[in-house]
Design a protein around this motif. Sequence first.
Motif, short mmCIF file in Angstrom:
data_model
loop_
_atom_site.label_atom_id
_atom_site.label_comp_id
_atom_site.label_asym_id
_atom_site.label_seq_id
_atom_site.Cartn_x
_atom_site.Cartn_y
_atom_site.Cartn_z
N PRO A 59 0.81 -1.22 0.00
CA PRO A 59 0.00 0.00 0.00
C PRO A 59 0.85 1.28 0.00
O PRO A 59 1.96 1.31 0.53
CB PRO A 59 -0.80 -0.10 1.31
N THR A 69 0.30 2.97 -5.45
CA THR A 69 -0.27 1.62 -5.56
C THR A 69 -1.75 1.66 -5.92
O THR A 69 -2.20 0.93 -6.82
CB THR A 69 -0.09 0.88 -4.22
N ILE A 129 -3.61 -5.42 -3.30
CA ILE A 129 -2.81 -4.52 -2.46
C ILE A 129 -2.54 -5.24 -1.15
O ILE A 129 -3.47 -5.72 -0.48
CB ILE A 129 -3.55 -3.19 -2.20
#
Length: 589
Positions: A153, A245, A257
């Motif tokens: 993340p 991300t 993620i």
Amino acid sequence: MVAFLRWAGSIVTGAVNGILKFILAVILIVIVVVLIAMARSDGLPRAMVLTLDLRKEIVDSDPAKFSLGNKPLSMMDIVLGLDTAERDSRVKGIYVRVGSGNLPIARAEEIKSALKKFRASGKFVIVHAQDFEGSGLGDYLAATAGDQIWMQPKSAFYPAGAGGGEIFLKGVFDKIKAQPQIAKRKEYKSAADMYMEAGMTKEDREQLVALLTSWYDVAVADSAKDRKIAVDAMKAAFEASPQFTEDAKERKLIDKIGYDDDALGAALAKAGDGADQVTLAQFLSTKPDNSFGSGPQIALIEAAGEIVNGSAKQGPFGGDAVIAGDDMAKAIREATKDNDIKAIILRVDSPGGSVSASDQILDAVKKAQASGKPVVVSMGYLAASGGYYISLSANKIVAEPGTITGSIGVLTGKVAFGNTLGLIGAKGENVGVGKNALINSSLDPYTPEQWESVNHQADVIYDDFTRKVAAGRKLPLEKVQDVARGRIWSGTDAKERGLVDKLGGFWDAADIAKQLSGIPKGDRVTFKVYPRQKSFFQSIEDFFGLGEEAEAVSNFNALMHAPIAKEAVRAVRAAPRGAIELRATNIPE
């Protein structure tokens, strides 16, 4: 009565002895069975997920034969190792780490092909990146081989395109009164421009833009295909970099993620109950050295590094990362003489080097072909100048679309630093007997007559090089002269110009080698690796000149590498504790 008791006692004693002997025999049989089972075992778990870290620089093939830890895997270790893993039912999948930005396009293509081949066998590939560093597309291209791409993340996603630059030292040389005199054949041969030019020549800029464009187009098209995204959408996604991300996931560049342990946990869960992780290096350490697969034998001759004269120094901790003319020619000759070898794959990853060593290796290739053994070249990231020279006679040449190839040209010359010494109050003088004894002196520039001789040397070598390409590739000399000129090409562009036969990786070269040697397409083969790898103690013996003293130690080493010994060691450990061009002479590096 006493006699009876003695008789009864002897019966009891005999019975007890018989029982004890039977029990002992059973115990011995059990021990033998256990030892045999352990000897047959490689100590690996019954269900495993292999792990592979691609975040460090990877060489095509590695001369190091020994490491105090796990030896870093080379490109060919990965390619052949994944093929071995395909056939091991205990291997359920692989967990791959990427993101450092170290993978050139050609190496990314080779790894991607190997991972997709692994997936086609029914196993899974999960890829994780903490972030994607660097604007190059190689790491991401390799990642698109996965069933899933994970990313940490709030991390950076930088892949955007293809680019690079050069540094020019002419201004510095002018200031220090150094005199570069380097003859190049021809205008695209740019390796020495850093010494001779104040900036990029139009020819060098032309070839670099073409190469980068080819890399970009290939990476975008291949990534779009595997991610099931339109090419224009993939370009737009890359052009949005740098991004985070969450942005990459929204643009369908990644799937999940999560952190590295999340991705690994998903891989282990997918593998099933009781699965454990094993590095690809650990997995390969249980396999025999120097051969992969089963069936008819094909020689795999690994040629990676700068091409140099003589023999490479090999020590107990590895050797020079070079292609030594004597060693490489010997390896090709050994494969030629081996009646069990049906064909030769010459794996080339080289920027070039010595003309004479390149010609020595080419001669060995031609003699192998004359003996009736087909030779197929598999090009890695780089097969330029001398790297192309040693390949040109092959029955077939296979290159990745991103392989840097060609650079059919010559550099020869020197830089004289005699005047530089005066700037710091020093002086250098030469003494020589013979008209041109000091022609390669680093103090004095060439005389006009010597400079003429150097240019003649460059002309002769360039003419010989182009003629050999024309003969080896069966092309008109005029066409070779047009595509030569010292120019580098991507594999894609080289194929269009007849310098390469097929675009693909190692397994494409292997299929061609099988076809040329009459091995049915569906049959498996054994790849016998050359130059033959030496054990740690064999290297010590060579390095220090030991004889019989090393043999006993080597035998002990072989014993310690038996599966039963490895299993014992594993149990103890588990216990709780507290880029150079073809050149004619001494071009500066």
